[in-house]
Design an enzyme around this catalytic site. Structure first.
Site, PDB file in Angstrom:
ATOM      1  N   CYS A  75      15.511 -64.918  10.413  1.00 29.61           N
ATOM      2  CA  CYS A  75      15.815 -63.876  11.389  1.00 29.61           C
ATOM      3  C   CYS A  75      15.000 -62.633  11.042  1.00 29.61           C
ATOM      4  O   CYS A  75      14.623 -62.426   9.903  1.00 29.61           O
ATOM      5  CB  CYS A  75      17.291 -63.527  11.353  1.00 29.61           C
ATOM      6  SG  CYS A  75      18.334 -64.977  11.537  1.00 29.61           S
ATOM      7  N   ARG A 106       9.630 -64.750  13.576  1.00 33.29           N
ATOM      8  CA  ARG A 106      10.544 -65.216  12.524  1.00 33.29           C
ATOM      9  C   ARG A 106      11.742 -65.959  13.083  1.00 33.29           C
ATOM     10  O   ARG A 106      12.380 -66.742  12.390  1.00 33.29           O
ATOM     11  CB  ARG A 106      11.043 -64.025  11.698  1.00 33.29           C
ATOM     12  CG  ARG A 106       9.963 -63.383  10.867  1.00 33.29           C
ATOM     13  CD  ARG A 106      10.528 -62.181  10.161  1.00 33.29           C
ATOM     14  NE  ARG A 106      11.492 -62.553   9.147  1.00 33.29           N
ATOM     15  CZ  ARG A 106      11.252 -62.571   7.856  1.00 33.29           C
ATOM     16  NH1 ARG A 106      10.077 -62.260   7.414  1.00 33.29           N
ATOM     17  NH2 ARG A 106      12.197 -62.902   7.011  1.00 33.29           N
ATOM     18  N   TRP A 108      17.632 -66.675  14.575  1.00 33.06           N
ATOM     19  CA  TRP A 108      17.322 -68.100  14.520  1.00 33.06           C
ATOM     20  C   TRP A 108      18.657 -68.744  14.160  1.00 33.06           C
ATOM     21  O   TRP A 108      19.126 -68.624  13.033  1.00 33.06           O
ATOM     22  CB  TRP A 108      16.265 -68.355  13.446  1.00 33.06           C
ATOM     23  CG  TRP A 108      15.724 -69.749  13.383  1.00 33.06           C
ATOM     24  CD1 TRP A 108      14.702 -70.281  14.120  1.00 33.06           C
ATOM     25  CD2 TRP A 108      16.157 -70.799  12.503  1.00 33.06           C
ATOM     26  NE1 TRP A 108      14.486 -71.583  13.759  1.00 33.06           N
ATOM     27  CE2 TRP A 108      15.352 -71.925  12.785  1.00 33.06           C
ATOM     28  CE3 TRP A 108      17.148 -70.911  11.528  1.00 33.06           C
ATOM     29  CZ2 TRP A 108      15.504 -73.140  12.105  1.00 33.06           C
ATOM     30  CZ3 TRP A 108      17.296 -72.112  10.855  1.00 33.06           C
ATOM     31  CH2 TRP A 108      16.478 -73.213  11.150  1.00 33.06           C
ATOM     32  N   ASN A 124      20.801 -61.727   7.842  1.00 33.05           N
ATOM     33  CA  ASN A 124      19.963 -62.903   7.679  1.00 33.05           C
ATOM     34  C   ASN A 124      20.573 -63.705   6.531  1.00 33.05           C
ATOM     35  O   ASN A 124      20.780 -63.157   5.456  1.00 33.05           O
ATOM     36  CB  ASN A 124      18.538 -62.438   7.326  1.00 33.05           C
ATOM     37  CG  ASN A 124      17.527 -63.548   7.419  1.00 33.05           C
ATOM     38  OD1 ASN A 124      17.867 -64.675   7.762  1.00 33.05           O
ATOM     39  ND2 ASN A 124      16.286 -63.224   7.118  1.00 33.05           N
ATOM     40  N   GLY A 125      20.871 -64.984   6.741  1.00 31.84           N
ATOM     41  CA  GLY A 125      21.475 -65.800   5.687  1.00 31.84           C
ATOM     42  C   GLY A 125      22.693 -66.527   6.227  1.00 31.84           C
ATOM     43  O   GLY A 125      22.964 -66.499   7.426  1.00 31.84           O
ATOM     44  N   GLU A 142      -1.853 -82.698   7.349  1.00 26.74           N
ATOM     45  CA  GLU A 142      -1.832 -81.350   7.910  1.00 26.74           C
ATOM     46  C   GLU A 142      -2.241 -81.366   9.384  1.00 26.74           C
ATOM     47  O   GLU A 142      -1.644 -80.666  10.209  1.00 26.74           O
ATOM     48  CB  GLU A 142      -2.758 -80.442   7.074  1.00 26.74           C
ATOM     49  CG  GLU A 142      -2.951 -79.031   7.580  1.00 26.74           C
ATOM     50  CD  GLU A 142      -1.679 -78.184   7.656  1.00 26.74           C
ATOM     51  OE1 GLU A 142      -0.622 -78.603   7.177  1.00 26.74           O
ATOM     52  OE2 GLU A 142      -1.767 -77.085   8.246  1.00 26.74           O
ATOM     53  N   LYS A 174       0.226 -79.956  12.237  1.00 23.61           N
ATOM     54  CA  LYS A 174      -0.168 -78.904  13.195  1.00 23.61           C
ATOM     55  C   LYS A 174       0.094 -79.391  14.613  1.00 23.61           C
ATOM     56  O   LYS A 174       0.653 -78.680  15.432  1.00 23.61           O
ATOM     57  CB  LYS A 174      -1.659 -78.561  13.081  1.00 23.61           C
ATOM     58  CG  LYS A 174      -2.123 -77.663  11.981  1.00 23.61           C
ATOM     59  CD  LYS A 174      -1.666 -76.252  12.004  1.00 23.61           C
ATOM     60  CE  LYS A 174      -0.327 -76.090  11.401  1.00 23.61           C
ATOM     61  NZ  LYS A 174      -0.178 -75.841  10.024  1.00 23.61           N
ATOM     62  N   GLU A 210       3.914 -79.729  15.449  1.00 21.09           N
ATOM     63  CA  GLU A 210       4.597 -78.430  15.484  1.00 21.09           C
ATOM     64  C   GLU A 210       4.390 -77.701  16.802  1.00 21.09           C
ATOM     65  O   GLU A 210       5.316 -77.139  17.360  1.00 21.09           O
ATOM     66  CB  GLU A 210       4.025 -77.498  14.395  1.00 21.09           C
ATOM     67  CG  GLU A 210       4.559 -77.704  13.027  1.00 21.09           C
ATOM     68  CD  GLU A 210       3.989 -76.682  12.042  1.00 21.09           C
ATOM     69  OE1 GLU A 210       4.778 -76.086  11.317  1.00 21.09           O
ATOM     70  OE2 GLU A 210       2.750 -76.482  11.992  1.00 21.09           O
ATOM     71  N   HIS A 236      -1.465-101.748   6.344  1.00 21.46           N
ATOM     72  CA  HIS A 236      -0.149-102.196   5.882  1.00 21.46           C
ATOM     73  C   HIS A 236       0.971-101.772   6.819  1.00 21.46           C
ATOM     74  O   HIS A 236       2.129-101.687   6.402  1.00 21.46           O
ATOM     75  CB  HIS A 236       0.119-101.658   4.466  1.00 21.46           C
ATOM     76  CG  HIS A 236      -0.865-102.164   3.455  1.00 21.46           C
ATOM     77  ND1 HIS A 236      -0.960-103.481   3.091  1.00 21.46           N
ATOM     78  CD2 HIS A 236      -1.846-101.520   2.754  1.00 21.46           C
ATOM     79  CE1 HIS A 236      -1.921-103.634   2.211  1.00 21.46           C
ATOM     80  NE2 HIS A 236      -2.482-102.453   1.988  1.00 21.46           N
ATOM     81  N   LYS A 247       9.064 -68.857  11.140  1.00 22.96           N
ATOM     82  CA  LYS A 247       7.935 -68.609  10.249  1.00 22.96           C
ATOM     83  C   LYS A 247       8.349 -68.681   8.784  1.00 22.96           C
ATOM     84  O   LYS A 247       7.639 -69.231   7.953  1.00 22.96           O
ATOM     85  CB  LYS A 247       7.344 -67.233  10.556  1.00 22.96           C
ATOM     86  CG  LYS A 247       6.111 -66.896   9.758  1.00 22.96           C
ATOM     87  CD  LYS A 247       4.939 -67.740  10.199  1.00 22.96           C
ATOM     88  CE  LYS A 247       3.730 -67.569   9.329  1.00 22.96           C
ATOM     89  NZ  LYS A 247       2.768 -68.658   9.541  1.00 22.96           N
TER      90      LYS A 247
END
Ligand code: G6P
Length: 613
Positions: free
Chosen positions: A2, A27, A74, A100-101, A486, A490, A493, A509, A608
């Site tokens: 947040c 965020r 968030w 936040n938390g 990566e 990307k 996301e 395999h 973020k």
């Protein structure tokens, strides 16, 4: 996670807090709210959705005042809704909180407070904080005293800011554990509070950072810091050099695109001042160890999350090859639960852009407790990881706003490469010639990165062609296998296309069963020591009727012959190839996501910096 902003001064608090929130929207962005002290009243505005919604609410009825707090959320407890958005009020509407938390014991606290007659309006864990403060303030305690008593009852990690009608000249801000930072910014006759310094960089560069279990009483003339036990704390301030302009979009359609193009600069800033040629050497200003101390490490443990973890996987190749030291890489969220082996001869490296990812912070504490020396590779100045480590290698990527990490990733790789050279030098696994050569290649790298970024490699055509695909497979081998991971991360996301990264040799395999004309395969096959093996693996894609997007070195006709599309990068030393191969994959993901109309900078459900476990 947040975003938190607070202001006490003479100017319009609504504007300053809202503008700060805009800088932090990356965020957390499922709802937002703001409270301002206005002529003896507490004016609260909240809304679901992005900040543009809150802006509409504010435009209709702008609260006027010079003291205020704001929050972007968030959601963890309670769905995103207006009533669950922060700030939360106490029963009488006198005190407000942003947070936040996670209040881990909120169920029992809420029951206790309900039994005492408090009325809860939201489904959040946060609301218990403000009712607890109200309960302690009822017997006449000041806001900071009531807050101190309330905070001592909370379990979990928290960043909290409170404001009260009864003491309208101040904010109370506190940090408990690692739920993101609490930064205090000092101006002339005005003081700012923020979870992240980018929110207030426009106004001041003089900052103080709260540590665990510290509280600040913030007024327009500055702040006073106390521990949660009430003892005064002498806090020093730091002048931060980040440029606020660096945190603006600068003509690019998205922050992510701007940050992709900033990579040559980020990498050269990360190298600058740290290498010498001739008698070759590498030095880090934030690491206090002598060569003898570096030599004592017999193994290296690296942790990170998401993209930072991928940087760690690549660093394993660099460190084992150049410094001949055994390296293990863990997800930070797994590390602490596996009873890890670490001792005084272990170098523990935490890789983290934000320096606030709680899983990383907890792993650092775990490693330290087992006797390891802790080194943080971190971008955010003054962050918790930087302050908790024995040594810090700052990357100089500058503020990264796009949620999908790009320039922080290549800056991490640069710092980790420098670490490999430093260890190689100390352990004498690299001769002076080898070290000089490695440094030369590194110094040439930003130019090569710029070259890759300036090429028109048909990304938009690729995006038009493949935007409707449901799946992508990314293949790579050796040091470029983590780049396959990566590239896939990307893409998923930001475009919400399902993507997997696989070692090219493993395709046979399992994933080979998936190959058809519907699933593009992106194969990284640069001329390294596994080039031919990789080509053989990749050829199997074509011979099974797959669609192949090859990513190889300039002039590679063999790869061109089997690829439906070709992306090229120039040659460099094998250890540095990931810093080039990462770039076309970032751009491919970007253009695919943009073509699909996705919100590139703020993809759904992500944040973020992740400050919950
Ligand atoms: C989140 C972000 C990722 C990032 C990861 C680790 O998941 O969305 O982009 O790689 O956190 O963050 P850190 O700040 O520790 O590097």
């Amino acid at each position: 996670m947040c975003g938190i902003v607070g202001y006490v001064g003479e100017r319009d608090a609504t504007r300053i807090v809202f503008d700060g929130l805009k800088r932090l929207e990356y965020r957390g962005y499922d709802s937002a709210g703001l409270a301002v002290l206005s002529d003896g009243r507490l004016e609260v505005r909240r809304s679901v959705g992005k900040l543009a919604e809150l802006e509409r609410v504010l435009d209709r009825e702008p609260p006027r005042g010079t003291v205020g707090i704001g929050h972007t959320r968030w959601a963890t407890h309670g769905k995103p809704s207006e009533v669950n958005a922060h700030p939360h009020l106490d029963c009488r509407g006198d005190i407000v909180v942003i947070h936040n938390g996670i209040v881990e014991n909120y169920v029992e606290l809420r029951q206790r407070l309900r039994d005492q007659g408090h009325v809860f309006r939201s489904e959040t864990d946060t609301e218990v904080i403000v009712h607890l403060v109200e309960a302690f303030a009822a017997d006449g305690a000041s806001l900071d005293e009531a807050a101190r008593r309330a905070l001592r009852e909370l379990r979990g990690n928290h960043a909290i800011v409170l404001m009260s009608l009864r003491e309208p000249d101040r904010l109370v801000a506190a940090r408990l554990g690692n739920a993101g930072g609490v930064t205090i910014g000092l101006g002339e006759g005005e003081t700012f509070v923020a979870s992240d310094l980018t929110a207030i960089l426009d106004h001041t560069r003089t900052m103080a950072f709260l540590d665990d279990r510290e509280m600040a009483i913030v007024t327009r003339d500055g702040f006073r810091c106390v521990g949660l036990d009430g003892t005064p704390v002498d806090k020093s301030t730091t002048v931060v050099s980040w440029d606020p302009v660096a945190a603006a979009k600068g003509g690019y359609k998205h922050f992510m695109l701007k940050e992709i193009y900033e990579q040559p600069r980020a990498v050269s800033d990360t190298i600058r001042g740290r290498v010498n040629q001739g008698p070759a050497s590498v030095r880090f200003e934030g690491v206090p160890w002598t060569d003898a101390a570096w030599r004592r490490f017999r193994r290296v443990l690296i942790v990170g999350c998401g993209t930072a973890w991928h940087a760690g996987l690549i660093a394993k190749f660099m460190l084992e090859d150049l410094a001949r030291v055994p390296v293990e890489v863990d997800y930070a969220d797994e590390f602490r639960y596996r009873n890890p082996l670490a001792d005084a001869e272990t170098l523990f490296v935490a890789v983290t852009q934000s320096g606030e990812t709680v899983d990383v912070l907890v792993s650092m504490a775990e490693a330290r407790q087992r006797g390891a020396k802790v080194l943080a590779v971190v971008n955010a100045i003054g962050s918790q990881a930087a302050r908790a480590a024995d040594g810090v290698i700052y990357t100089h990527a500058g503020p990264e706003i796009g949620v999908a990490s790009t320039k922080a990733f290549t800056a991490h790789l640069t710092a980790l490469y420098l670490l490999a050279l430093k260890l190689g030098q100390a352990r004498e696994t690299l001769s002076n010639d080898q070290l000089n050569q490695a440094i030369q290649r590194l110094l040439e790298l930003p130019h090569r990165m710029g070259d890759v970024l300036s090429r028109d490699q048909g990304y938009e055509d690729l995006a038009n062609r493949y935007a409707k695909c449901r799946d992508f497979l990314f293949l790579g081998r050796g040091i470029n296998y983590p780049i396959a991971l990566e590239g896939a991360l990307k893409l998923k996301e930001i475009s919400y296309i399902h993507a997997e990264g696989y070692p090219a040799g493993e395709m046979k395999h399992g994933p080979i069963a998936l190959i058809d004309e519907e699933m593009p395969v992106v194969a990284i096959a640069v001329r390294d020591h596994v080039y031919e093996k990789t080509l053989n693996n990749v050829a199997q894609v074509k011979s099974r009727g797959g669609v192949l997007i090859g990513l190889g070195n300039d002039g590679d006709d063999t790869l061109a012959a089997i690829s439906d599309h070709l992306l090229n990068v120039p040659e460099t030393s094998e250890h540095l190839t990931p810093l080039l191969t990462a770039l076309p994959l970032q751009l491919l993901a970007y253009y695919l996501a943009d073509r699909r109309g996705c919100d590139v900078d703020q993809p759904r459900n992500l944040a973020k910096s992740v400050t919950v476990e």
